[in-house]
Design an enzyme around this catalytic site. Structure first.
Site, PDB file in Angstrom:
ATOM      1  N   ARG A 291       0.779  -0.984  -0.069  1.00  0.00           N
ATOM      2  CA  ARG A 291       0.043   0.127   0.111  1.00  0.00           C
ATOM      3  C   ARG A 291       0.900   1.187   0.077  1.00  0.00           C
ATOM      4  O   ARG A 291       0.329   2.188  -0.797  1.00  0.00           O
ATOM      5  CB  ARG A 291      -0.872   0.107   1.323  1.00  0.00           C
ATOM      6  CG  ARG A 291      -2.171  -1.126   0.994  1.00  0.00           C
ATOM      7  CD  ARG A 291      -2.882  -1.024   2.273  1.00  0.00           C
ATOM      8  NE  ARG A 291      -4.239  -1.742   2.011  1.00  0.00           N
ATOM      9  CZ  ARG A 291      -5.042  -2.260   2.872  1.00  0.00           C
ATOM     10  NH1 ARG A 291      -4.949  -1.990   4.220  1.00  0.00           N
ATOM     11  NH2 ARG A 291      -5.989  -2.886   2.499  1.00  0.00           N
TER      12      ARG A 291
ATOM     13  N   LYS B  79     -19.375 -18.588   3.552  1.00  0.00           N
ATOM     14  CA  LYS B  79     -20.634 -18.281   3.855  1.00  0.00           C
ATOM     15  C   LYS B  79     -21.337 -17.489   2.792  1.00  0.00           C
ATOM     16  O   LYS B  79     -21.012 -16.682   2.246  1.00  0.00           O
ATOM     17  CB  LYS B  79     -20.647 -17.479   5.090  1.00  0.00           C
ATOM     18  CG  LYS B  79     -20.305 -18.415   6.277  1.00  0.00           C
ATOM     19  CD  LYS B  79     -20.437 -17.700   7.715  1.00  0.00           C
ATOM     20  CE  LYS B  79     -20.259 -18.532   8.733  1.00  0.00           C
ATOM     21  NZ  LYS B  79     -20.329 -17.704   9.860  1.00  0.00           N
TER      22      LYS B  79
ATOM     23  N   GLY C  72      -8.423 -10.590  -0.047  1.00  0.00           N
ATOM     24  CA  GLY C  72      -7.231 -11.103   0.555  1.00  0.00           C
ATOM     25  C   GLY C  72      -6.940 -12.611   0.134  1.00  0.00           C
ATOM     26  O   GLY C  72      -5.869 -12.673  -0.200  1.00  0.00           O
TER      27      GLY C  72
END
Length: 397
Positions: A41, A198, A351
């Site tokens: 970053r 999920k 990620g």
């Protein structure tokens, strides 16, 4: 999407001698002693800073780091390690300025790093008085932090409301262009891969994409719930049986448009969730009661690879199996390499997705790798990000 771009202001000669406030995303991981363990970053923020310095601006940069409590600065909240790394990358000292809201002393050709903006009281709630003070520090506000674009905070939204000029930095502009290309004006067929443990965490994304994509590939625990919806056995695999109705609705919505949700025809199962658990390939209909599905099988992986190679645009969020365990990584590897080999424009984020891209060394073969996890997911949900909304409003005058 029409926004003012910082690069255009530079090209027009409107930046020299101006006070430029850059909101970057410098929220990097650190070890227990405060050393930065991964600086992507920080490196991604350099083009905007260099652009401003080369144009002769007086440059202020800020970011959040971690989750500090507003009004209570602690040493571990400090951007000091970031200032040091920025200095190394820029080849110059980058002074760190604390208590900066009421005024910053910076001259044209200089750059300073303003201490953790989340320590300022009112930052997260986008306090108007704080936002106006920030806006008063600069002539040009540059939003270059896509990772925060889904949050309306004082340093991301309020300052953009009140600054004389508010624009998108090169990193944010690249995100806007990639998102427009992939979602707003995609080359068809548009195939989305949405994977995760999920359905509940990705349900609104699946529902939104079901109205837009030509193929919706589900993976991980999400795929298990969709297999249940199609009447297939999943043994003791991770799933959400109470969301089978929602999965059926997504499948029906896709079918009604002549689109599809490819359901696995074979899977890789194990008796336990372990890296060294023996892996067995089974037809999707043959999963036993004590089996756990940990990957898609080779036939399914090839079926998906063929669809991806024929796609015009690919949106990728999530690996299709437990790729961290080599025995259950082949599905994700096959999908990843098919995306890399495809002529489609691809955008990838999240990620685990970035970890898979790094594992298979295909960074150069992905069209665009997005830097914002939460912001990327909200775009997939069909939401308008606050940062995009305010910058577009300011561009419209």
């Amino acid at each position: 999407m029409n926004v003012i771009r910082f690069a255009d202001l530079v090209a027009q000669g409107r930046v020299a001698g101006q006070r430029v406030f850059i909101r970057a995303d410098l929220n990097v991981p650190q070890d227990d002693s405060g050393r930065i363990t991964e600086d992507t970053r920080i490196r991604a923020s350099i083009p905007a800073i260099r652009m401003a310095l080369d144009a002769g601006a007086a440059v202020m940069v800020t970011s959040h780091l971690g989750r500090p409590k507003e009004g209570e600065f602690k040493p571990e909240d400090s951007l000091a390690p970031v200032a040091q790394r920025l200095g190394e990358l820029l080849g110059r000292e980058v002074p760190l300025v604390a208590n900066w809201v009421d005024g910053v002393d910076v001259q044209p050709g200089q750059v300073v790093l303003l201490e953790n903006c989340r320590v300022n009281k009112g930052e997260k709630k986008n306090d108007e008085a704080l936002a106006r003070k920030m806006a008063a520090l600069c002539d040009i506000f540059v939003h270059d932090a896509f990772g925060t674009a889904h949050r309306a905070e004082a340093s991301t939204y309020g300052i953009a409301q009140f600054a004389k000029v508010a624009c998108a930095g090169p990193l944010l502009a690249a995100e806007i262009d990639a998102i427009t290309k992939a979602i707003a004006q995609p080359k068809r067929p548009l195939v989305a891969i949405v994977a995760g443990s999920k359905v509940s965490t990705k349900l609104t994304i699946l529902q939104s994409l079901a109205n837009n994509v030509d193929g919706l590939v589900v993976g991980g625990g999400i795929a298990n719930t969709f297999m249940l919806a199609e009447g297939l056995p999943i043994g003791k695999s991770l799933a959400e049986p109470d969301l089978v109705g929602e999965a059926k609705a997504v499948i029906a919505a896709m079918k009604a448009r002549g689109a599809e949700v490819p359901i696995p025809v074979d899977v890789v199962v194990a008796k336990a969730f372990k890296a060294d658990a023996p892996a067995t390939v089974k037809a999707a209909a043959d999963v036993a009661a004590d089996d756990m599905i940990l990957d898609i099988g080779p036939k399914t992986a090839q079926m998906l690879a063929d669809k991806l190679k024929a796609a015009g645009t690919i949106v990728w969020n999530g690996p299709v199996g437990v790729f961290e365990f080599d025995a259950f990584a082949k599905g994700t590897e096959t999908v990843a390499r098919a995306i890399a080999d495809s002529d489609a424009f691809s955008i990838a984020g999240g990620g685990d997705t970035l970890a898979a891209i790094a594992k298979y060394g295909i960074e150069k073969d992905i069209g665009y790798i997005t830097t914002g996890g939460g912001a990327f997911l909200e775009v997939l949900e069909g939401k308008t990000l606050p940062a995009f909304e305010i910058l577009a409003r300011r561009a419209a005058g």
